[in-house]
Design a protein around this motif. Structure first.
Motif: not given
Lengths: 253, 180
Positions: B1-3, B135-136, B139, B152, B156-159, B161, B166, B168
């Motif tokens: 990354m450039r500052p 929600a956790e 993952l 992998p 995950l495509r969508d969440v 509530e 939730f 998932y």
């Protein structure tokens, strides 16, 4: 490396910091004071800032850094478009996009990263008249605005300086009313987006959504969260529990 | 990354210099007008030359490619439908259902419900919707599905509530071992 922007600057006693978000105004270093006042509605931002700071105006003129939340100054990644070479045209496209997305009612002012041919460029949009009015109001309170920057830009500066070069890295900045995710490597930026998030649960959910789009699937050690210092009223849960409070920042373990 | 230094101060307080009238304005404008007329006339001439050249090229190409092309025989509608059905059956037979079931059975998480599975046997894509109480946990499921994989396979495509739970939507790609 420990990084605490507010307390470090406050300790020098030379420059004060004022953070303005859509839901709070926060300050540090004004005659040694620090604190915050919540903002109730979007229309009350300007009046709340002026009212809150009137009571703590310094005895002598003081230089001030004005920091903006991601909701007030979102990050954008400007993608190169064939046939569009001039910065003015690129900025007009960003302005139209931000109005269409509902970030602004009127075309915003746009800061655009220095020209990097055929590469995406980092951009930031903001409401120019609002900032002019804010800076003027601060000036009337002996707070001379020295710089105006988005809050996410300072973690980005630290993060980019620490980057070891080749690896792709991801920075996530949760600042109390938004989540800004910026990804890139030495070659340049590959992603930059801000999402409005009222709570930390919202920020966590958005982070999970945004991870989908990060094709590089960065290892957790390459991600970092930075929080708005002093945001101790926000709950901690799950993945965010690994982050310390009160300005402490660092890589997610 | 450039500052980068995202400094907005100069943009916020940028004021363009007002244009001041100059004694040289009219002669300069006249000069520019004369130059523009000259450039325009030259441009018309060039455009005419280009048009002639293009026409010549088109004529040459037409002469070299004007040989008749024999039409390929087409499948009848019934033949085409039958071929498509057989292809889908063949692909379904080669789909590694065993791998899919093993992956889904390895999720004995309390508070997790598998709500739906959608398969695309042509692409090998699987879309599964889990209902979770936090929600956790999403993952954790992702990590568990991807455990032991060099890259992998599940993402995950969508969440969504709804009343404290939730949904998932997790999409995965099952590697094929059968015929394509």
């Amino acid at each position: 490396m420990f990084w605490d922007g507010f307390s470090r600057r406050a300790s020098f006693g030379e420059v004060a910091d004022v953070y303005v978000g859509s839901n709070r105004v926060q300050w540090a270093g004004i005659d040694g004071q620090r604190g915050y006042v919540p903002i109730k509605g979007a229309g009350e931002l300007f009046e709340t800032v002026r009212f809150a700071l009137r009571n703590i105006a310094p005895r002598r003129p003081l230089k001030t850094r004005l920091w903006l939340s991601g909701s007030i100054c979102p990050a954008i990644l400007e993608m190169p478009i064939a046939g569009i070479e001039r910065d003015e045209e690129r900025i007009r496209i960003i302005q139209a996009h931000m109005v269409q997305e509902g970030w602004f009612h009127e075309p915003p002012l746009v800061w655009l990263e220095a020209a990097t041919p055929h590469r995406p460029r980092l951009a930031a949009a903001f409401d120019g008249p609002l900032l002019q009015a804010l800076a003027k109001a601060l000036g009337e309170l002996k707070l001379k605005v020295q710089s105006i920057r988005p809050w996410w830009s300072d973690p980005l500066r630290v993060f980019a300086t620490q980057a070891d070069g080749k690896e792709a890295r991801v920075l996530a900045v949760a600042d109390g009313d938004s989540l800004t995710v910026i990804a890139g490597s030495k070659a340049g930026y590959t992603r930059a987006a801000t999402t409005a998030c009222a709570t930390r649960d919202d920020a966590l959910r958005e982070w999970q959504r945004l991870r989908i789009g990060l094709q590089a699937s960065p290892a957790p050690s390459h991600c970092a969260w930075y929080l708005n210092p002093g945001a101790a009223d926000m709950p901690v849960s799950g993945e965010l529990a690994q982050i310390a409070f009160a300005g402490c920042t660092g890589p997610l373990q | 990354m450039r500052p980068v230094d995202v400094e907005l101060h100069s943009l916020v307080f940028h004021t363009a210099k007002p244009s001041t009238p100059s004694a040289y304005r009219i002669p300069v404008m006249l000069g520019i007008a004369v130059m523009l007329v000259g450039i325009g006339a030259g441009g018309f001439k060039l455009a005419d030359l280009n048009r002639q050249e293009t026409q010549w090229l088109v004529n040459r190409l037409y002469q070299t490619t004007s040989a008749p092309i024999e039409a390929a025989p087409l499948l009848t509608e019934t033949e085409a439908r039958l071929a498509t059905d057989l292809t889908s059956l063949w692909r379904a037979a080669g789909f590694p259902f065993r791998g899919l079931l093993q992956a889904l059975e390895s999720l004995p998480q309390p508070g997790v419900r598998l709500r739906s599975i959608a398969l695309d046997t042509q692409t090998g894509n699987v879309s599964a919707t889990f209902s979770l109480d936090s929600a956790e946990r999403g993952l954790q499921i992702l990590d568990q599905l991807n455990a032991g994989q060099p890259a992998p396979l599940w993402k995950l495509r969508d969440v969504r509530e709804s009343s404290g739970r939730f949904d998932y939507v997790i999409q995965g790609e099952i590697p094929r071992s059968g015929p394509e």
